[in-house]
Write an enzyme that holds these catalytic residues in place. Sequence first.
Site, PDB file in Angstrom:
ATOM      1  N   ASN A   1       1.279  -1.538   0.257  1.00  0.00           N
ATOM      2  CA  ASN A   1       0.179   0.190   0.484  1.00  0.00           C
ATOM      3  C   ASN A   1       0.998   0.784   0.214  1.00  0.00           C
ATOM      4  O   ASN A   1       1.598   1.616   1.199  1.00  0.00           O
ATOM      5  CB  ASN A   1      -0.957   0.015   1.380  1.00  0.00           C
ATOM      6  CG  ASN A   1      -1.738   1.221   1.153  1.00  0.00           C
ATOM      7  OD1 ASN A   1      -1.775   2.445   0.562  1.00  0.00           O
ATOM      8  ND2 ASN A   1      -2.534   1.362   2.636  1.00  0.00           N
ATOM      9  N   TRP A   2       1.046   1.611  -0.952  1.00  0.00           N
ATOM     10  CA  TRP A   2       1.898   2.791  -1.201  1.00  0.00           C
ATOM     11  C   TRP A   2       1.622   4.037  -0.412  1.00  0.00           C
ATOM     12  O   TRP A   2       2.414   5.350  -0.168  1.00  0.00           O
ATOM     13  CB  TRP A   2       2.679   2.833  -3.182  1.00  0.00           C
ATOM     14  CG  TRP A   2       3.353   2.263  -3.130  1.00  0.00           C
ATOM     15  CD1 TRP A   2       3.969   1.509  -2.900  1.00  0.00           C
ATOM     16  CD2 TRP A   2       3.480   2.235  -4.578  1.00  0.00           C
ATOM     17  NE1 TRP A   2       4.072  -0.154  -3.301  1.00  0.00           N
ATOM     18  CE2 TRP A   2       4.523   0.259  -4.858  1.00  0.00           C
ATOM     19  CE3 TRP A   2       3.390   2.667  -6.029  1.00  0.00           C
ATOM     20  CZ2 TRP A   2       4.616   0.585  -6.199  1.00  0.00           C
ATOM     21  CZ3 TRP A   2       3.821   2.274  -6.817  1.00  0.00           C
ATOM     22  CH2 TRP A   2       4.674   0.401  -6.622  1.00  0.00           C
ATOM     23  N   LYS A   3      -0.135   4.219   0.063  1.00  0.00           N
ATOM     24  CA  LYS A   3      -0.440   5.430  -0.371  1.00  0.00           C
ATOM     25  C   LYS A   3      -0.236   6.331  -1.153  1.00  0.00           C
ATOM     26  O   LYS A   3      -0.140   6.549  -1.847  1.00  0.00           O
ATOM     27  CB  LYS A   3       0.227   5.432   1.606  1.00  0.00           C
ATOM     28  CG  LYS A   3      -0.682   4.590   2.457  1.00  0.00           C
ATOM     29  CD  LYS A   3       0.058   4.362   4.195  1.00  0.00           C
ATOM     30  CE  LYS A   3      -0.492   3.488   4.666  1.00  0.00           C
ATOM     31  NZ  LYS A   3      -0.020   3.727   6.123  1.00  0.00           N
TER      32      LYS A   3
ATOM     33  N   HIS B   1      -9.943   0.978   4.082  1.00  0.00           N
ATOM     34  CA  HIS B   1      -8.398   1.445   5.571  1.00  0.00           C
ATOM     35  C   HIS B   1      -9.090   2.105   6.744  1.00  0.00           C
ATOM     36  O   HIS B   1      -9.249   3.490   6.183  1.00  0.00           O
ATOM     37  CB  HIS B   1      -7.086   1.856   4.195  1.00  0.00           C
ATOM     38  CG  HIS B   1      -5.981   2.088   4.916  1.00  0.00           C
ATOM     39  ND1 HIS B   1      -5.626   2.755   5.482  1.00  0.00           N
ATOM     40  CD2 HIS B   1      -4.815   1.344   5.020  1.00  0.00           C
ATOM     41  CE1 HIS B   1      -4.313   2.695   6.482  1.00  0.00           C
ATOM     42  NE2 HIS B   1      -3.647   1.417   5.870  1.00  0.00           N
TER      43      HIS B   1
ATOM     44  N   GLU C   1      -6.322   4.671   7.414  1.00  0.00           N
ATOM     45  CA  GLU C   1      -6.448   5.955   6.854  1.00  0.00           C
ATOM     46  C   GLU C   1      -8.336   6.840   6.658  1.00  0.00           C
ATOM     47  O   GLU C   1      -8.103   8.171   7.102  1.00  0.00           O
ATOM     48  CB  GLU C   1      -5.248   6.555   6.957  1.00  0.00           C
ATOM     49  CG  GLU C   1      -4.201   5.658   7.636  1.00  0.00           C
ATOM     50  CD  GLU C   1      -3.033   5.595   6.655  1.00  0.00           C
ATOM     51  OE1 GLU C   1      -3.142   5.506   5.931  1.00  0.00           O
ATOM     52  OE2 GLU C   1      -1.998   4.645   7.257  1.00  0.00           O
TER      53      GLU C   1
ATOM     54  N   GLU D   1      -5.137  -4.910  10.206  1.00  0.00           N
ATOM     55  CA  GLU D   1      -4.720  -3.885  10.586  1.00  0.00           C
ATOM     56  C   GLU D   1      -5.043  -3.230  12.010  1.00  0.00           C
ATOM     57  O   GLU D   1      -5.801  -1.625  11.745  1.00  0.00           O
ATOM     58  CB  GLU D   1      -4.399  -3.334   9.432  1.00  0.00           C
ATOM     59  CG  GLU D   1      -4.253  -3.505   8.266  1.00  0.00           C
ATOM     60  CD  GLU D   1      -3.884  -2.288   7.190  1.00  0.00           C
ATOM     61  OE1 GLU D   1      -2.357  -2.675   6.223  1.00  0.00           O
ATOM     62  OE2 GLU D   1      -4.001  -1.303   6.984  1.00  0.00           O
TER      63      GLU D   1
ATOM     64  N   GLY E   1       1.782   2.267  10.580  1.00  0.00           N
ATOM     65  CA  GLY E   1       3.087   3.093  10.567  1.00  0.00           C
ATOM     66  C   GLY E   1       3.487   3.619  12.114  1.00  0.00           C
ATOM     67  O   GLY E   1       4.508   4.430  11.724  1.00  0.00           O
TER      68      GLY E   1
ATOM     69  N   SER F   1       3.525  -2.377  10.825  1.00  0.00           N
ATOM     70  CA  SER F   1       4.696  -2.186  10.325  1.00  0.00           C
ATOM     71  C   SER F   1       5.004  -3.840  10.395  1.00  0.00           C
ATOM     72  O   SER F   1       6.302  -3.851  11.324  1.00  0.00           O
ATOM     73  CB  SER F   1       4.491  -1.899  11.954  1.00  0.00           C
ATOM     74  OG  SER F   1       4.715  -0.391  12.349  1.00  0.00           O
TER      75      SER F   1
ATOM     76  N   GLY G   1       2.922  -1.129   4.089  1.00  0.00           N
ATOM     77  CA  GLY G   1       2.661   0.192   4.252  1.00  0.00           C
ATOM     78  C   GLY G   1       4.205   0.705   3.926  1.00  0.00           C
ATOM     79  O   GLY G   1       4.875   0.905   2.987  1.00  0.00           O
ATOM     80  N   GLY G   2       4.845   1.327   4.671  1.00  0.00           N
ATOM     81  CA  GLY G   2       5.770   1.873   5.047  1.00  0.00           C
ATOM     82  C   GLY G   2       7.340   1.139   4.270  1.00  0.00           C
ATOM     83  O   GLY G   2       7.803   1.874   3.015  1.00  0.00           O
TER      84      GLY G   2
HETATM   85  P1  PGA Z   1       2.661  -0.064   7.691  1.00  0.00           P
HETATM   86  O1  PGA Z   1       1.146   0.167   6.973  1.00  0.00           O
HETATM   87  O2  PGA Z   1       3.512  -0.629   7.194  1.00  0.00           O
HETATM   88  O3  PGA Z   1       2.941   1.881   7.269  1.00  0.00           O
HETATM   89  O4  PGA Z   1       2.219   0.624   9.118  1.00  0.00           O
HETATM   90  C1  PGA Z   1       0.420  -0.564   6.909  1.00  0.00           C
HETATM   91  C2  PGA Z   1      -1.505   0.026   6.275  1.00  0.00           C
HETATM   92  O5  PGA Z   1      -2.069   1.097   6.577  1.00  0.00           O
HETATM   93  O6  PGA Z   1      -1.565  -0.924   5.619  1.00  0.00           O
END
Ligand code: PGA
Length: 252
Positions: A9-11, A95, A97, A167, A173, A213, A234-235
């Site tokens: 997930n590149w956000k 998600h 966010e 999640e 994050g 994470s 994500g990251g």
């Molecule tokens: P993260 O994000 O790996 O940076 O914690 C995961 C996600 O939001 O899908």
Amino acid sequence: MRRPFIAGNWKMNLDRASAIALAEGVVREAGKCEGVDLAVCPPSVYLECVGKALARSSVGLGAQNVYHQKDGAFTGEISAAMLKDLGCRYVILGHSERRHVLGETDEEVNKKVLAALAAGLTPLVCVGELLTEREQGKTDEVIRRQFDRSLAGLTAEQLVQLVIAYEPVWAIGSGKVATPAQAQEVHLDLRRLMEQRYNKEVAQTVRIQYGGSVKPENAADLLALPDVDGALVGGASLKVDQFMGIVAGLKE
Ligand code: PGA
């Protein structure tokens, strides 16, 4: 039985050139991987160029959101058919966010899930509790509510077409990954919910990713859990070596 599935997930990150370079890097490394489904989910404006970089590879293309209406006067929104048209196979929905920063409700997520399925996309439906909810012992209640409402009205045939991502919001994050025991407990709860509403076969068929994470250093322990079928990253999905380091965790 359930094929592992690791998605990035590149956000809201990268620019056009770095998105293409990242996709090309993943494609190069993906050629060496077997027995796992891989996908990357770039920002919507880069879906087309990333899709081109993924062409003829086994890496799937996913979007990060969709609007539930088919077409019309919905300024700024993107339909499921448009995502399909760009070559998307997947779409991340619900998600945290979008739920907690942008105020998306379970009811909206539900409409999006139905629209995505109707267009032939595979939704990756995210659920997860806040830290305060976990501390108050409400994790199972929150997961049940999100499962019931976000996936309301789906037939068994529809449910087996989607992927669930657990999640925990406090792990996203933050560098604070769930312990293997915490992840396994919620994944098993999700299977119980599917078994109660549908049947054992459905519960055993649907893939459940863990997200929050995930890094090369912790991936192997999480991916080895019996009810964890992959990861939503994500990251660490923004660097080829880290993303592929997580995929390598499947073999450890
Ligand atoms: P993260 O994000 O790996 O940076 O914690 C995961 C996600 O939001 O899908």
